[in-house]
Design a protein around this motif. Structure first.
Motif, PDB file in Angstrom:
ATOM      1  N   ALA A  29       0.841  -1.202   0.000  1.00 22.71           N
ATOM      2  CA  ALA A  29       0.000   0.000   0.000  1.00 22.71           C
ATOM      3  C   ALA A  29       0.874   1.249   0.000  1.00 22.71           C
ATOM      4  O   ALA A  29       0.574   2.230  -0.682  1.00 22.71           O
ATOM      5  CB  ALA A  29      -0.952  -0.006   1.197  1.00 22.71           C
ATOM      6  N   ARG A  30       1.967   1.210   0.742  1.00 26.54           N
ATOM      7  CA  ARG A  30       2.907   2.344   0.759  1.00 26.54           C
ATOM      8  C   ARG A  30       3.510   2.545  -0.623  1.00 26.54           C
ATOM      9  O   ARG A  30       3.619   3.661  -1.112  1.00 26.54           O
ATOM     10  CB  ARG A  30       4.009   2.115   1.780  1.00 26.54           C
ATOM     11  N   SER A  31       3.877   1.452  -1.246  1.00 24.72           N
ATOM     12  CA  SER A  31       4.467   1.525  -2.583  1.00 24.72           C
ATOM     13  C   SER A  31       3.482   2.131  -3.581  1.00 24.72           C
ATOM     14  O   SER A  31       3.828   3.025  -4.354  1.00 24.72           O
ATOM     15  CB  SER A  31       4.892   0.133  -3.034  1.00 24.72           C
ATOM     16  N   ALA A  32       2.245   1.663  -3.573  1.00 23.24           N
ATOM     17  CA  ALA A  32       1.235   2.162  -4.512  1.00 23.24           C
ATOM     18  C   ALA A  32       0.835   3.601  -4.206  1.00 23.24           C
ATOM     19  O   ALA A  32       0.562   4.381  -5.110  1.00 23.24           O
ATOM     20  CB  ALA A  32       0.009   1.252  -4.505  1.00 23.24           C
ATOM     21  N   ALA A  33       0.776   3.961  -2.918  1.00 24.44           N
ATOM     22  CA  ALA A  33       0.395   5.320  -2.532  1.00 24.44           C
ATOM     23  C   ALA A  33       1.514   6.322  -2.802  1.00 24.44           C
ATOM     24  O   ALA A  33       1.258   7.505  -2.992  1.00 24.44           O
ATOM     25  CB  ALA A  33       0.007   5.363  -1.061  1.00 24.44           C
ATOM     26  N   ILE A  54     -11.622   4.941   1.594  1.00 26.49           N
ATOM     27  CA  ILE A  54     -11.004   3.986   0.667  1.00 26.49           C
ATOM     28  C   ILE A  54     -11.288   4.402  -0.771  1.00 26.49           C
ATOM     29  O   ILE A  54     -10.389   4.407  -1.621  1.00 26.49           O
ATOM     30  CB  ILE A  54     -11.517   2.561   0.960  1.00 26.49           C
ATOM     31  N   GLU A  55     -12.526   4.764  -1.043  1.00 27.79           N
ATOM     32  CA  GLU A  55     -12.893   5.221  -2.392  1.00 27.79           C
ATOM     33  C   GLU A  55     -12.116   6.476  -2.771  1.00 27.79           C
ATOM     34  O   GLU A  55     -11.579   6.589  -3.878  1.00 27.79           O
ATOM     35  CB  GLU A  55     -14.393   5.485  -2.454  1.00 27.79           C
ATOM     36  N   HIS A  56     -12.034   7.428  -1.865  1.00 27.53           N
ATOM     37  CA  HIS A  56     -11.316   8.687  -2.104  1.00 27.53           C
ATOM     38  C   HIS A  56      -9.843   8.421  -2.419  1.00 27.53           C
ATOM     39  O   HIS A  56      -9.290   8.981  -3.371  1.00 27.53           O
ATOM     40  CB  HIS A  56     -11.455   9.586  -0.873  1.00 27.53           C
ATOM     41  N   LEU A  57      -9.211   7.570  -1.627  1.00 24.45           N
ATOM     42  CA  LEU A  57      -7.793   7.268  -1.848  1.00 24.45           C
ATOM     43  C   LEU A  57      -7.588   6.586  -3.193  1.00 24.45           C
ATOM     44  O   LEU A  57      -6.665   6.920  -3.933  1.00 24.45           O
ATOM     45  CB  LEU A  57      -7.261   6.389  -0.718  1.00 24.45           C
ATOM     46  N   GLY A  58      -8.451   5.625  -3.509  1.00 26.78           N
ATOM     47  CA  GLY A  58      -8.331   4.909  -4.774  1.00 26.78           C
ATOM     48  C   GLY A  58      -8.498   5.804  -5.989  1.00 26.78           C
ATOM     49  O   GLY A  58      -7.854   5.595  -7.020  1.00 26.78           O
ATOM     50  N   GLN A  59      -9.344   6.821  -5.863  1.00 26.89           N
ATOM     51  CA  GLN A  59      -9.585   7.730  -6.982  1.00 26.89           C
ATOM     52  C   GLN A  59      -8.521   8.810  -7.111  1.00 26.89           C
ATOM     53  O   GLN A  59      -8.301   9.332  -8.204  1.00 26.89           O
ATOM     54  CB  GLN A  59     -10.954   8.398  -6.824  1.00 26.89           C
ATOM     55  N   ASN A  60      -7.867   9.160  -6.018  1.00 25.20           N
ATOM     56  CA  ASN A  60      -6.972  10.310  -6.032  1.00 25.20           C
ATOM     57  C   ASN A  60      -5.485   9.990  -6.006  1.00 25.20           C
ATOM     58  O   ASN A  60      -4.671  10.876  -6.245  1.00 25.20           O
ATOM     59  CB  ASN A  60      -7.316  11.245  -4.872  1.00 25.20           C
ATOM     60  N   LEU A  61      -5.126   8.756  -5.722  1.00 28.56           N
ATOM     61  CA  LEU A  61      -3.714   8.367  -5.718  1.00 28.56           C
ATOM     62  C   LEU A  61      -3.490   7.416  -6.886  1.00 28.56           C
ATOM     63  O   LEU A  61      -4.070   6.342  -6.939  1.00 28.56           O
ATOM     64  CB  LEU A  61      -3.331   7.715  -4.390  1.00 28.56           C
ATOM     65  N   GLU A  62      -2.641   7.815  -7.809  1.00 32.43           N
ATOM     66  CA  GLU A  62      -2.518   7.100  -9.075  1.00 32.43           C
ATOM     67  C   GLU A  62      -1.249   6.272  -9.205  1.00 32.43           C
ATOM     68  O   GLU A  62      -0.956   5.762 -10.276  1.00 32.43           O
ATOM     69  CB  GLU A  62      -2.593   8.112 -10.229  1.00 32.43           C
TER      70      GLU A  62
END
Length: 108
Positions: A29-33, A54-62
């Motif tokens: 998760a750290r790597s992807a974020a 969770i939805e917010h993070l998935g949409q805003n961290l690419e």
């Protein structure tokens, strides 16, 4: 944006700090974020729930992991702790909460 030299009253400054959650990412998760920690204002979420975060993070961290997984894909396998307690998507969030994003760990 505040004008130069403008200062918030102390009580408003402290209230602003309290409305920000701290999200801590571990392993994949750290790597992807792309970060170990992120501050997220509760006001940016569609609702005050872990699922909305969770939805917010998935949409805003690419970012992605070295194997190409997105944060959304990693979080599908994660456990989440809110202030140290394991929580599901319906868990309510409050100002100044700490959320830990924990992918499955291997080892013994």
């Amino acid at each position: 944006t505040l004008p130069p030299g403008f200062r918030l009253p102390y009580s408003e400054f402290i209230q602003g700090l309290r409305s920000i959650m701290q999200v801590h990412f571990f392993a994949a998760a750290r790597s992807a974020a792309g970060n170990a920690q992120l501050s997220v204002p509760l006001t940016e979420l569609s609702s005050a729930t872990l699922g909305a975060l969770i939805e917010h993070l998935g949409q805003n961290l690419e970012g992605t992991t070295p194997s190409g997984l997105t944060l959304s894909q990693v979080m599908e396998q994660c456990s989440f702790l809110v202030n140290g307690a394991r929580s599901d998507a319906q868990a309510p969030l409050q100002d100044a909460d700490r959320v830990d994003v924990l992918p499955p760990f291997a080892g013994g």
